[in-house]
Design a protein around this motif. Structure first.
Motif, mmCIF file in Angstrom:
data_model
loop_
_atom_site.group_PDB
_atom_site.id
_atom_site.type_symbol
_atom_site.label_atom_id
_atom_site.label_comp_id
_atom_site.label_asym_id
_atom_site.label_seq_id
_atom_site.Cartn_x
_atom_site.Cartn_y
_atom_site.Cartn_z
ATOM 1 N N GLY A 507 113.707 -98.715 -83.244
ATOM 2 C CA GLY A 507 113.612 -97.917 -84.467
ATOM 3 C C GLY A 507 112.211 -97.841 -85.052
ATOM 4 O O GLY A 507 112.017 -97.266 -86.124
ATOM 5 N N PHE A 508 111.233 -98.396 -84.364
ATOM 6 C CA PHE A 508 109.867 -98.339 -84.894
ATOM 7 C C PHE A 508 109.375 -96.885 -84.877
ATOM 8 O O PHE A 508 109.630 -96.139 -83.930
ATOM 9 C CB PHE A 508 108.941 -99.229 -84.070
ATOM 10 N N ASP A 509 108.695 -96.490 -85.929
ATOM 11 C CA ASP A 509 108.214 -95.120 -86.151
ATOM 12 C C ASP A 509 107.414 -94.597 -84.933
ATOM 13 O O ASP A 509 106.318 -95.085 -84.641
ATOM 14 C CB ASP A 509 107.338 -95.147 -87.413
ATOM 15 N N GLN A 510 107.974 -93.578 -84.244
ATOM 16 C CA GLN A 510 107.358 -93.076 -83.017
ATOM 17 C C GLN A 510 105.972 -92.480 -83.273
ATOM 18 O O GLN A 510 105.063 -92.638 -82.444
ATOM 19 C CB GLN A 510 108.274 -92.045 -82.342
ATOM 20 N N SER A 511 105.788 -91.836 -84.427
ATOM 21 C CA SER A 511 104.475 -91.222 -84.672
ATOM 22 C C SER A 511 103.408 -92.313 -84.830
ATOM 23 O O SER A 511 102.242 -92.114 -84.464
ATOM 24 C CB SER A 511 104.525 -90.313 -85.903
ATOM 25 N N VAL A 512 103.811 -93.451 -85.335
ATOM 26 C CA VAL A 512 102.865 -94.558 -85.455
ATOM 27 C C VAL A 512 102.556 -95.121 -84.064
ATOM 28 O O VAL A 512 101.397 -95.409 -83.743
ATOM 29 C CB VAL A 512 103.406 -95.660 -86.396
ATOM 30 N N ILE A 513 103.603 -95.236 -83.229
ATOM 31 C CA ILE A 513 103.386 -95.725 -81.858
ATOM 32 C C ILE A 513 102.375 -94.822 -81.149
ATOM 33 O O ILE A 513 101.417 -95.294 -80.527
ATOM 34 C CB ILE A 513 104.719 -95.769 -81.061
ATOM 35 N N ASP A 514 102.563 -93.507 -81.305
ATOM 36 C CA ASP A 514 101.640 -92.561 -80.662
ATOM 37 C C ASP A 514 100.222 -92.740 -81.199
ATOM 38 O O ASP A 514 99.249 -92.736 -80.436
ATOM 39 C CB ASP A 514 102.119 -91.121 -80.887
ATOM 40 N N GLY A 515 100.111 -92.887 -82.510
ATOM 41 C CA GLY A 515 98.802 -93.071 -83.135
ATOM 42 C C GLY A 515 98.115 -94.339 -82.630
ATOM 43 O O GLY A 515 96.902 -94.365 -82.410
ATOM 44 N N LEU A 516 98.907 -95.391 -82.444
ATOM 45 C CA LEU A 516 98.340 -96.662 -81.988
ATOM 46 C C LEU A 516 97.882 -96.563 -80.533
ATOM 47 O O LEU A 516 96.842 -97.101 -80.153
ATOM 48 C CB LEU A 516 99.366 -97.789 -82.167
ATOM 49 N N LYS A 517 98.674 -95.851 -79.736
ATOM 50 C CA LYS A 517 98.269 -95.646 -78.332
ATOM 51 C C LYS A 517 96.948 -94.888 -78.288
ATOM 52 O O LYS A 517 96.062 -95.206 -77.492
ATOM 53 C CB LYS A 517 99.338 -94.845 -77.592
ATOM 54 N N ALA A 518 96.830 -93.879 -79.177
ATOM 55 C CA ALA A 518 95.610 -93.084 -79.203
ATOM 56 C C ALA A 518 94.397 -93.943 -79.567
ATOM 57 O O ALA A 518 93.272 -93.642 -79.175
ATOM 58 C CB ALA A 518 95.767 -91.925 -80.184
ATOM 59 N N LEU A 519 94.632 -95.010 -80.309
ATOM 60 C CA LEU A 519 93.531 -95.912 -80.666
ATOM 61 C C LEU A 519 93.217 -96.891 -79.528
ATOM 62 O O LEU A 519 92.312 -97.714 -79.642
ATOM 63 C CB LEU A 519 93.883 -96.694 -81.936
ATOM 64 N N GLY A 520 94.005 -96.834 -78.465
ATOM 65 C CA GLY A 520 93.690 -97.645 -77.295
ATOM 66 C C GLY A 520 94.587 -98.854 -77.084
ATOM 67 O O GLY A 520 94.362 -99.635 -76.158
ATOM 68 N N HIS A 521 95.591 -99.040 -77.928
ATOM 69 C CA HIS A 521 96.473 -100.204 -77.757
ATOM 70 C C HIS A 521 97.381 -100.006 -76.552
ATOM 71 O O HIS A 521 97.905 -98.914 -76.331
ATOM 72 C CB HIS A 521 97.311 -100.427 -79.017
ATOM 73 N N LYS A 522 97.561 -101.081 -75.800
ATOM 74 C CA LYS A 522 98.451 -101.030 -74.640
ATOM 75 C C LYS A 522 99.846 -101.471 -75.060
ATOM 76 O O LYS A 522 100.004 -102.455 -75.784
ATOM 77 C CB LYS A 522 97.932 -101.978 -73.549
ATOM 78 N N VAL A 523 100.848 -100.751 -74.564
ATOM 79 C CA VAL A 523 102.220 -101.047 -74.954
ATOM 80 C C VAL A 523 102.864 -101.963 -73.905
ATOM 81 O O VAL A 523 102.728 -101.724 -72.704
ATOM 82 C CB VAL A 523 103.022 -99.741 -75.120
ATOM 83 N N GLY A 524 103.533 -103.014 -74.371
ATOM 84 C CA GLY A 524 104.214 -103.951 -73.474
ATOM 85 C C GLY A 524 105.680 -103.585 -73.300
ATOM 86 O O GLY A 524 106.134 -102.552 -73.811
ATOM 87 N N ASN A 525 106.407 -104.411 -72.566
ATOM 88 C CA ASN A 525 107.831 -104.088 -72.357
ATOM 89 C C ASN A 525 108.749 -105.233 -72.759
ATOM 90 O O ASN A 525 109.729 -105.522 -72.102
ATOM 91 C CB ASN A 525 108.074 -103.679 -70.898
ATOM 92 N N TRP A 526 108.417 -105.917 -73.847
ATOM 93 C CA TRP A 526 109.228 -107.009 -74.388
ATOM 94 C C TRP A 526 110.581 -106.449 -74.846
ATOM 95 O O TRP A 526 110.630 -105.480 -75.594
ATOM 96 C CB TRP A 526 108.485 -107.643 -75.561
ATOM 97 N N LYS A 527 111.666 -107.061 -74.378
ATOM 98 C CA LYS A 527 112.984 -106.487 -74.671
ATOM 99 C C LYS A 527 113.770 -107.263 -75.727
ATOM 100 O O LYS A 527 114.753 -106.789 -76.245
ATOM 101 C CB LYS A 527 113.818 -106.461 -73.373
ATOM 102 N N TYR A 528 113.322 -108.513 -76.001
ATOM 103 C CA TYR A 528 114.198 -109.388 -76.778
ATOM 104 C C TYR A 528 113.726 -109.536 -78.224
ATOM 105 O O TYR A 528 113.022 -110.491 -78.544
ATOM 106 C CB TYR A 528 114.288 -110.755 -76.108
ATOM 107 N N PHE A 529 114.097 -108.581 -79.058
ATOM 108 C CA PHE A 529 113.696 -108.678 -80.460
ATOM 109 C C PHE A 529 114.713 -109.501 -81.247
ATOM 110 O O PHE A 529 115.424 -108.986 -82.081
ATOM 111 C CB PHE A 529 113.436 -107.292 -81.045
ATOM 112 N N VAL A 530 114.803 -110.790 -80.877
ATOM 113 C CA VAL A 530 115.681 -111.689 -81.631
ATOM 114 C C VAL A 530 114.851 -112.434 -82.674
ATOM 115 O O VAL A 530 115.019 -113.623 -82.876
ATOM 116 C CB VAL A 530 116.443 -112.669 -80.722
ATOM 117 N N ASN A 531 113.932 -111.680 -83.294
ATOM 118 C CA ASN A 531 113.204 -112.219 -84.427
ATOM 119 C C ASN A 531 114.161 -112.198 -85.612
ATOM 120 O O ASN A 531 114.771 -111.173 -85.894
ATOM 121 C CB ASN A 531 111.972 -111.371 -84.725
#
Ligand SMILES: *[C@@H]1O[C@H](CO)[C@@H](O)[C@H](O)[C@H]1NC(C)=O
Ligand SMILES: *[C@@H]1O[C@H](CO)[C@@H](O)[C@H](O)[C@H]1NC(C)=O
Ligand SMILES: *[C@@H]1O[C@H](CO)[C@@H](O)[C@H](O)[C@H]1NC(C)=O
Ligand SMILES: *[C@@H]1O[C@H](CO)[C@@H](O)[C@H](O)[C@H]1NC(C)=O
Length: 558
Positions: A507-531
């Motif tokens: 549910g994290f804001d997709q437009s923010v994800i896109d913006g962060l990628k554009a800034l050069g951040h690499k996206v991981g594939n962590w699946k377990y959000f049991v925070n």
């Protein structure tokens, strides 16, 4: 007579005024009184991982118990409802604030035994996986810790705290929804079915699931003995001897001497200013300093609810990610101060260091790992539980408890019903050697925040490496970004993993994800959000208690 008339008038006006003021005051007082929103409490509350355990803690408070009594009862219960997260085979860190505002840390995290496997850290996995087996068992501190804080702050008899959980363990409970789902995840299912845990968590060699009964008869007997005779039964008596016998049979190195020599560390909290609040955190080897480091970097960006709008929102998370990358590079500063340079983490809360780091964050780019000193990435972990409690007398307890990874290292002691921790795996990637008595570094950070106006926030989280992100983002959401406590905890998080890849909660804001990628951040594939963040706040006499929905938790209070 004529002369006294103006006097009389004055008198009337004065009386009228006084009455009016009194009335207004009364009105305001009653408004404030009724101002507590529905769902909030007036006296006390408990936020644990499950409604069942929050209620058991709450009932202790209703019967005259202190917040410490409530916390112990809720933790014991959690060992049955979420046995994958914590238990009496593990350890905890408690932050306790008394009503006059003094904050103490009770650290009863596990320690390295006198003898451990030669070159143990060579067995550390190099990718995210579970560290199973008896070689990872640290000396359990849980019960010694309960006894110490109960002696200091307990109001109810010791055995009373155990009664509800003994009953649950002996009679059994319907499989809790979270645990039922969890056990049947492919990864967890085969892990449990192939281990000694299957003795308590399987039926016909298959993991239990929805509709089954969860029962821990042997643990019930152990808890009953400890309730009646005290923790010496564990640290120097028959329960201890039985436990050591089972650990030996599983190939482990713990001895009675390890149990006998375990003691609780009592120390002052680190108190760090944060905006117009003060934050009390546990010092190393707990993760408090890293949390404070991130939050104090973020504080300098003057965040408000406007920071969640448009491009500002991308900048907000970009800066947070940069701060988290610097925190990853500082993980090796966290270690047991008794065994290392005791000031190794001090710079993390030093304003000039924090300012220096903040200046190294650019709005238009990110960097490779060496920029953040993240040269030897640590390993990510998961697990743990948190309980927040606030009682009627104003005693506040923030308690994070763990057996480390799921079901510790999957070593079950059938003589005692205890699941052993694998806490020594916390040294992996964060230390090069270990010494007897040393506590492994931790992400655990039970926090208490107090505002100038007397407000208080008791907060902490679980989820291994996700703890820092989960707690930092919840605190930012609540203190600076204008969210109420529930929204602050519910909001999807992002997690900067050990390799500095950025992972996004559902549910994290997709437009923010896109913006962060554009800034050069690499996206991981962590699946377990049991925070999982469980928190309580008290402001203007109203108490709001929130347990994280990610673990299907609910709080209780009155
Ligand atoms: C709170 O703790 C301080 C320091 O330990 C102590 O001096 C004080 O008496 C305590 N207050 C209460 C109300 O227990
Ligand atoms: C136990 O498991 C076996 C193999 O999966 C199956 O054939 C058998 O019917 C099961 N027994 C019961 C009582 O469920
Ligand atoms: C201890 O650590 C601090 C901070 O990293 C450092 O400044 C200091 O020189 C160290 N002291 C020793 C004796 O290594
Ligand atoms: C980023 O901003 C800095 C000034 O803050 C500037 O010197 C630099 O050229 C910019 N880099 C990029 C890639 O735009």
């Amino acid at each position: 007579m004529a002369k006294s008339k103006p006097w009389l008038l004055c008198c009337f006006i004065l009386c009228g005024l006084v009455c009016a003021v009194a009335l207004i005051c009364l009105c305001i007082a009653s408004l404030v009184d009724r101002g507590c929103s529905s769902g909030s409490f007036k006296h006390a509350a408990v936020s644990a991982d499950s409604l069942r355990c929050s209620e058991i803690g709450r009932n202790m408070l209703l019967e005259g118990g202190s917040a410490v009594d409530g916390a112990i009862a809720a933790l014991l219960c959690t060992a049955v409802v979420n046995p994958q997260s914590m238990g009496i085979g593990g350890g905890s860190i408690l932050t306790v604030r008394n009503k006059t505002g003094h904050v103490k840390i009770y650290n009863f995290r596990e320690t390295v035994p006198l003898t451990s496997k030669l070159n143990l850290l060579r067995d550390c996995p190099t990718t995210f996986t579970f560290s199973t087996g008896s070689q990872w068992i640290g000396v359990p501190g849980e019960l010694r810790g309960y006894a110490e804080v109960h002696k200091q702050y307990g109001k109810l008899p010791w055995d009373k705290l155990f009664q509800p959980t003994i009953k649950l363990a002996r009679e059994g409970i319907p499989m809790p929804a979270f645990l039922g789902n969890f056990l049947n995840l492919d990864m967890v299912k085969s892990y449990v079915e192939q281990s000694s845990l299957c003795e308590i968590l399987c039926k016909n060699k298959t993991v239990l699931g929805k509709g089954d009964t969860l029962k821990f008869s042997k643990l019930a007997d152990t808890l009953e003995t400890i309730a009646e005779k005290g923790v010496d039964e564990f640290y120097s008596g028959k329960i201890g001897r039985d436990l050591i016998q089972d650990i030996k049979a599983a190939g482990g190195t713990l001895t009675m001497k390890d149990l006998e020599s375990f003691h609780v560390k009592v120390e002052d909290a680190w108190t760090v200013p944060l905006g117009d609040t003060k934050m009390h955190i546990p010092p190393p080897p707990a993760g408090g300093a890293l949390l404070a480091f991130i939050l104090r970097i973020m504080e300098g960006f003057s965040l408000t609810s406007d920071s969640l709008v448009g491009n500002e929102k991308i900048q907000l998370y970009h800066r947070y990610i940069e701060a988290a990358k610097f925190a990853n590079g500082q993980k090796r500063s966290i270690c047991d101060p008794k065994f290392h340079n005791s000031t190794r983490a001090d710079h993390l809360i030093n304003p000039s260091f924090i300012n220096h780091i903040r200046k190294r964050i650019f709005s238009n780019r990110t960097h490779d790992n060496s920029y953040y000193n993240n040269i030897k990435p640590s390993l990510d972990q998961m697990g743990t539980t948190h309980v927040s409690v606030l009682d009627e007398d104003g005693l506040a307890v923030s308690a994070t408890s763990t057996i480390n990874q799921l079901f510790g290292g999957a070593v079950y002691s059938s003589r005692t019903g205890i699941i052993l921790n694998n806490e020594l795996a916390d040294f992996c990637g964060r230390a090069d050697s270990l010494k007897p008595g040393e506590q492994p570094p931790s992400s655990m950070t039970p926090v208490i925040v107090e505002s100038k106006s007397g407000g208080i926030l008791v907060i902490g989280g679980s989820g291994g490496s996700l703890i820092t992100s989960a707690v930092a983002l919840s605190i930012m959401n609540r203190l600076w970004l204008g969210m109420n406590l529930k929204d602050a905890i519910d909001a999807p998080i992002l997690f900067v993993d050990a390799s500095n890849n950025v992972n996004f909660d559902r549910g994290f804001d997709q437009s923010v994800i896109d913006g962060l990628k554009a800034l050069g951040h690499k996206v991981g594939n962590w699946k377990y959000f049991v925070n999982v963040v469980n928190a309580i706040e008290k402001e203007h006499g109203c108490i709001v208690a929130v347990s994280d929905g990610r673990k299907k938790g609910m709080s209780a209070g009155y």
